[in-house]
Design a protein around this motif. Structure first.
Motif, PDB file in Angstrom:
ATOM      1  N   GLU A 385      33.776  43.477  49.089  1.00  0.00           N
ATOM      2  CA  GLU A 385      35.031  42.780  49.346  1.00  0.00           C
ATOM      3  C   GLU A 385      35.187  41.500  48.520  1.00  0.00           C
ATOM      4  OE1 GLU A 385      35.884  42.333  53.518  1.00  0.00           O
ATOM      5  OE2 GLU A 385      37.589  41.043  52.995  1.00  0.00           O
ATOM      6  N   GLU A 386      34.051  40.858  48.232  1.00  0.00           N
ATOM      7  CA  GLU A 386      34.147  39.615  47.443  1.00  0.00           C
ATOM      8  C   GLU A 386      34.750  39.859  46.054  1.00  0.00           C
ATOM      9  OE1 GLU A 386      29.333  39.856  47.184  1.00  0.00           O
ATOM     10  OE2 GLU A 386      30.217  37.948  46.564  1.00  0.00           O
ATOM     11  N   LEU A 387      34.652  41.122  45.559  1.00  0.00           N
ATOM     12  CA  LEU A 387      35.292  41.440  44.267  1.00  0.00           C
ATOM     13  C   LEU A 387      36.633  42.164  44.443  1.00  0.00           C
ATOM     14  CD1 LEU A 387      32.501  42.583  41.781  1.00  0.00           C
ATOM     15  CD2 LEU A 387      33.359  40.301  42.280  1.00  0.00           C
ATOM     16  N   CYS A 427      42.207  47.098  30.090  1.00  0.00           N
ATOM     17  CA  CYS A 427      41.485  47.182  31.360  1.00  0.00           C
ATOM     18  C   CYS A 427      40.998  45.773  31.700  1.00  0.00           C
ATOM     19  CB  CYS A 427      40.273  48.081  31.238  1.00  0.00           C
ATOM     20  SG  CYS A 427      40.705  49.820  31.128  1.00  0.00           S
ATOM     21  N   VAL A 428      41.211  45.377  32.939  1.00  0.00           N
ATOM     22  CA  VAL A 428      40.778  44.055  33.396  1.00  0.00           C
ATOM     23  C   VAL A 428      39.632  44.255  34.384  1.00  0.00           C
ATOM     24  CG1 VAL A 428      41.475  42.074  34.801  1.00  0.00           C
ATOM     25  CG2 VAL A 428      43.064  43.026  33.103  1.00  0.00           C
ATOM     26  N   THR A 429      38.459  43.750  34.035  1.00  0.00           N
ATOM     27  CA  THR A 429      37.301  43.925  34.919  1.00  0.00           C
ATOM     28  C   THR A 429      36.998  42.625  35.662  1.00  0.00           C
ATOM     29  OG1 THR A 429      36.456  45.449  33.294  1.00  0.00           O
ATOM     30  CG2 THR A 429      34.937  44.766  35.008  1.00  0.00           C
ATOM     31  N   VAL A 430      36.876  42.765  36.981  1.00  0.00           N
ATOM     32  CA  VAL A 430      36.518  41.619  37.825  1.00  0.00           C
ATOM     33  C   VAL A 430      35.048  41.793  38.185  1.00  0.00           C
ATOM     34  CG1 VAL A 430      37.077  40.411  39.968  1.00  0.00           C
ATOM     35  CG2 VAL A 430      38.881  41.683  38.753  1.00  0.00           C
ATOM     36  N   ASP A 431      34.205  40.824  37.775  1.00  0.00           N
ATOM     37  CA  ASP A 431      32.775  40.960  38.056  1.00  0.00           C
ATOM     38  C   ASP A 431      32.268  39.764  38.868  1.00  0.00           C
ATOM     39  OD1 ASP A 431      32.648  38.906  36.215  1.00  0.00           O
ATOM     40  OD2 ASP A 431      32.213  40.255  34.535  1.00  0.00           O
ATOM     41  N   PHE A 432      30.944  39.734  39.113  1.00  0.00           N
ATOM     42  CA  PHE A 432      30.431  38.662  39.978  1.00  0.00           C
ATOM     43  C   PHE A 432      30.566  37.278  39.322  1.00  0.00           C
ATOM     44  CE2 PHE A 432      28.655  42.491  41.829  1.00  0.00           C
ATOM     45  CZ  PHE A 432      28.988  42.283  43.158  1.00  0.00           C
ATOM     46  N   ASP A 433      30.551  37.254  37.981  1.00  0.00           N
ATOM     47  CA  ASP A 433      30.757  35.965  37.293  1.00  0.00           C
ATOM     48  C   ASP A 433      32.162  35.433  37.560  1.00  0.00           C
ATOM     49  OD1 ASP A 433      28.257  35.905  36.249  1.00  0.00           O
ATOM     50  OD2 ASP A 433      28.816  36.769  34.301  1.00  0.00           O
ATOM     51  N   SER A 434      33.096  36.362  37.798  1.00  0.00           N
ATOM     52  CA  SER A 434      34.485  35.939  38.054  1.00  0.00           C
ATOM     53  C   SER A 434      34.551  34.961  39.226  1.00  0.00           C
ATOM     54  CB  SER A 434      35.379  37.140  38.376  1.00  0.00           C
ATOM     55  OG  SER A 434      35.286  38.101  37.375  1.00  0.00           O
ATOM     56  N   LEU A 435      33.603  35.157  40.180  1.00  0.00           N
ATOM     57  CA  LEU A 435      33.618  34.290  41.365  1.00  0.00           C
ATOM     58  C   LEU A 435      33.238  32.860  40.993  1.00  0.00           C
ATOM     59  CD1 LEU A 435      31.872  36.778  43.814  1.00  0.00           C
ATOM     60  CD2 LEU A 435      34.322  36.381  43.511  1.00  0.00           C
ATOM     61  N   LYS A 436      32.471  32.743  39.893  1.00  0.00           N
ATOM     62  CA  LYS A 436      32.055  31.396  39.464  1.00  0.00           C
ATOM     63  C   LYS A 436      33.009  30.819  38.427  1.00  0.00           C
ATOM     64  CE  LYS A 436      27.542  33.227  39.561  1.00  0.00           C
ATOM     65  NZ  LYS A 436      26.722  33.800  38.526  1.00  0.00           N
ATOM     66  N   ASP A 437      33.382  31.631  37.413  1.00  0.00           N
ATOM     67  CA  ASP A 437      34.170  31.035  36.308  1.00  0.00           C
ATOM     68  C   ASP A 437      35.673  31.319  36.407  1.00  0.00           C
ATOM     69  OD1 ASP A 437      34.308  33.702  35.630  1.00  0.00           O
ATOM     70  OD2 ASP A 437      33.389  33.499  33.656  1.00  0.00           O
ATOM     71  N   ILE A 455      41.652  33.677  34.920  1.00  0.00           N
ATOM     72  CA  ILE A 455      42.601  34.436  35.747  1.00  0.00           C
ATOM     73  C   ILE A 455      43.993  33.796  35.704  1.00  0.00           C
ATOM     74  CG2 ILE A 455      43.142  35.192  38.112  1.00  0.00           C
ATOM     75  CD1 ILE A 455      40.112  35.541  38.534  1.00  0.00           C
ATOM     76  N   LYS A 456      44.035  32.481  35.690  1.00  0.00           N
ATOM     77  CA  LYS A 456      45.362  31.842  35.703  1.00  0.00           C
ATOM     78  C   LYS A 456      46.107  32.034  34.358  1.00  0.00           C
ATOM     79  CE  LYS A 456      43.852  26.925  35.069  1.00  0.00           C
ATOM     80  NZ  LYS A 456      43.344  26.989  33.747  1.00  0.00           N
ATOM     81  N   GLU A 457      45.359  32.394  33.316  1.00  0.00           N
ATOM     82  CA  GLU A 457      45.974  32.637  31.998  1.00  0.00           C
ATOM     83  C   GLU A 457      46.298  34.119  31.744  1.00  0.00           C
ATOM     84  OE1 GLU A 457      47.149  30.780  29.566  1.00  0.00           O
ATOM     85  OE2 GLU A 457      46.846  29.181  31.045  1.00  0.00           O
ATOM     86  N   LEU A 458      45.833  34.974  32.683  1.00  0.00           N
ATOM     87  CA  LEU A 458      45.864  36.416  32.441  1.00  0.00           C
ATOM     88  C   LEU A 458      47.279  36.969  32.190  1.00  0.00           C
ATOM     89  CD1 LEU A 458      44.092  38.937  32.300  1.00  0.00           C
ATOM     90  CD2 LEU A 458      44.346  39.186  34.778  1.00  0.00           C
ATOM     91  N   GLU A 459      48.218  36.523  33.013  1.00  0.00           N
ATOM     92  CA  GLU A 459      49.582  37.038  32.892  1.00  0.00           C
ATOM     93  C   GLU A 459      50.179  36.682  31.519  1.00  0.00           C
ATOM     94  OE1 GLU A 459      51.818  35.997  36.356  1.00  0.00           O
ATOM     95  OE2 GLU A 459      53.612  37.053  35.650  1.00  0.00           O
ATOM     96  N   ASN A 460      49.979  35.423  31.114  1.00  0.00           N
ATOM     97  CA  ASN A 460      50.464  34.985  29.795  1.00  0.00           C
ATOM     98  C   ASN A 460      49.817  35.766  28.666  1.00  0.00           C
ATOM     99  OD1 ASN A 460      52.289  33.090  30.417  1.00  0.00           O
ATOM    100  ND2 ASN A 460      50.817  31.374  30.433  1.00  0.00           N
TER     101      ASN A 460
END
Ligand code: GAP
Length: 467
Positions: A385-387, A427-437, A455-460
């Motif tokens: 769930e955290e990812l 393809c956008v991959t969400v990994d465990f580092d995503s929780l930190k960076d 993540i905040k830049e992803l849409e742009n």
């Protein structure tokens, strides 16, 4: 680095592979299949409808939205039968056919003695009536003489199936543009030269439908009638020739497989001074993809005569009155889908790395981004769930802009391959580092390059990439 794409050596393999991919991944499957199907009818599935809609949207954008001299219409499929009398379809819209005298199967056949026709009828005879020795087979003894078969698809309006209620499904979208010409002129304030575009279904009772979606009895067209001054026809024809080439490139059709066939005077409609067929090298032969025709004022002239309405254009400056001439670029949507799939299908040896490097080929559908059914896939590295929670949040943001797919099952390599196979550009991959960076990895379908994006830049970022 991506391995170089390998050409599919065997063309009939390519056709089988494309049909199988289309069915397996829900692009196109046989219509009415649970009832045993209906001859050569095909349904576009969840990915197919996206692909087809994107093709139509791109065409509309290039030829209606981005041009001040073009407007669109969407007319009824069933029109007053007089339309088809005037256009000549009721009298002349027919193909020659021959019929097997033994079992009454019919074949389309322009010249019964041509090698192509004898091959087909010969093959039929061998398969169904093998008792007659091959050497003694003569088409004229076993098949009827060619007769004309009208391709109009008839039905009845209202409860009584009688002559007075007979109507036809339109065999092309073009005629409605001529029939509505006066109203379009009055309401759109266009001045010559200008064009009218229409996308929609057309129906033809084809004698020999086949080759997947190449020739069907129900299909879609994208047609333009471009109204011009008669003296400008050569210039305008060249312009639309260029526009059709621009389209072929933009939609992702392999230009090296497209041939322009200048139709000779003897094969042109009598009212056309120039016609070019764009032919595509399909695995089953070089056949028509699109047509470009200069039709003079034939259609407006016919409708003026049959309806009694004055369809002349009055030049607002010179006050000169005349029947405009037309250039007609005519495109099939389904043939576009077929040519695009055949052009963009590619195979390579395991691109996605060791874990999935099984000995099978990997398929990538190198569709132009504008027509890819799914633009972005969101793939959490684990089902925890955290990812999945942040991944679902990303999905909710991105699917406001683009068709997205969320996939959390199986290995990441397998998921990339599933997306490559349907042509998803990113393809956008969400990994465990995503929780930190607070960043994700974005993978490019064609280069397989991976970039770390906040993540905040992803849409742009994706907006720029998908432009
Ligand atoms: N208004 C001109 C016209 O309809 P056409 O060459 O008969 O010309 C135009 O048709 C295009 O429509 C073709 O080039 C092809 O792309 C598509 N088309 C025609 N018949 C078709 C069929 N039975 N199945 C699928 N596409 C077809």
């Amino acid at each position: 680095m991506a391995k170089k794409n390998q050409k599919i050596e065997n063309e009939s393999d390519l056709m089988d592979k494309v049909i199988s991919l289309a069915k397996r991944r829900g692009f196109i499957f046989p219509g009415s299949e649970i009832y045993g199907g209906l001859q050569n009818s095909w349904d576009y599935g969840p990915l197919g409808v996206e692909l087809k809609n994107n093709i139509k949207k791109l065409w509309w954008k290039m030829f209606v939205q981005e041009r001040a001299d073009m407007v669109g219409i969407d007319a009824a499929l069933i029109m007053n039968p007089k339309v088809w009398e005037a256009s000549g379809h009721l009298g002349n819209f027919s193909d020659p056919l021959v019929e097997c005298e033994e079992c009454h199967e019919r074949f389309r056949c322009d010249d019964p003695y041509s090698p192509e026709a004898t091959r087909e009828t010969g093959a039929h005879w061998l398969k169904h009536h093998p008792k007659i020795a091959v050497g003694s087979f003569k088409i004229e003894e076993h098949f009827t003489k060619p007769k004309q078969f009208n391709l109009m698809l008839k039905t009845f309006l209202g409860p009584a199936e009688e002559k007075a209620n007979e109507v036809y499904f339109r065999p092309e979208t073009a005629q409605a543009i001529f029939v509505d010409f006066k109203q379009i002129l009055e309401t759109s304030r266009q001045r010559i030269p200008f064009g009218v575009a229409q996308i929609g279904k057309a129906f033809r009772n084809e004698i020999t439908p086949g080759n997947f979606i190449f020739r069907t009895r129900e299909f879609e067209q994208m047609e333009i009638e471009y109204f011009i001054k008669p003296e400008d026809w050569k210039k305008q024809f060249e312009h639309w020739l260029g526009e059709m080439k621009r389209w072929i490139k933009a939609v992702g059709i392999d230009e090296s497989r497209v041939k322009e066939n200048e139709i000779g005077e003897e094969d042109r409609a009598f009212y056309s001074k120039r016609t070019i067929d764009f032919e595509f090298e399909y695995p089953f032969g070089q056949k028509e993809l699109y047509g470009l025709a200069y039709r003079g004022d034939y259609d407006l002239g016919q409708h003026q005569k049959f309806s009694g309405e004055n369809l002349e254009y009055k030049d607002p400056i010179s006050n000169e009155k005349f029947l405009p001439h037309v250039i007609e670029p005519s495109l099939g949507v389904d043939r576009t889908v077929l040519a695009v799939l055949l052009s963009c299908y590619s195979e390579s040896d395991a691109r996605s790395g060791k874990e999935d490097a099984v000995h099978e080929k990997e398929v990538t559908l190198r569709l132009p981004k504008a027509i890819a059914p799914i633009k972005v896939a969101i793939l959490p590295l684990s089902k925890k769930e955290e990812l999945t929670k942040p991944a679902e949040e990303i999905l909710r943001t991105l699917n406001k802009n683009w068709m997205c797919q969320y996939d959390e099952t199986q290995s990441i390599g397998k998921r990339y391959r599933r997306q490559d196979e349907i042509g998803t550009p990113y393809c956008v991959t969400v990994d465990f580092d995503s929780l930190k960076d607070n960043a994700v990895t974005v993978r490019d379908r064609d280069t397989m390059a991976q970039e770390r994006i906040e993540i905040k830049e992803l849409e742009n970022y994706l907006t720029k990439k998908l432009k």
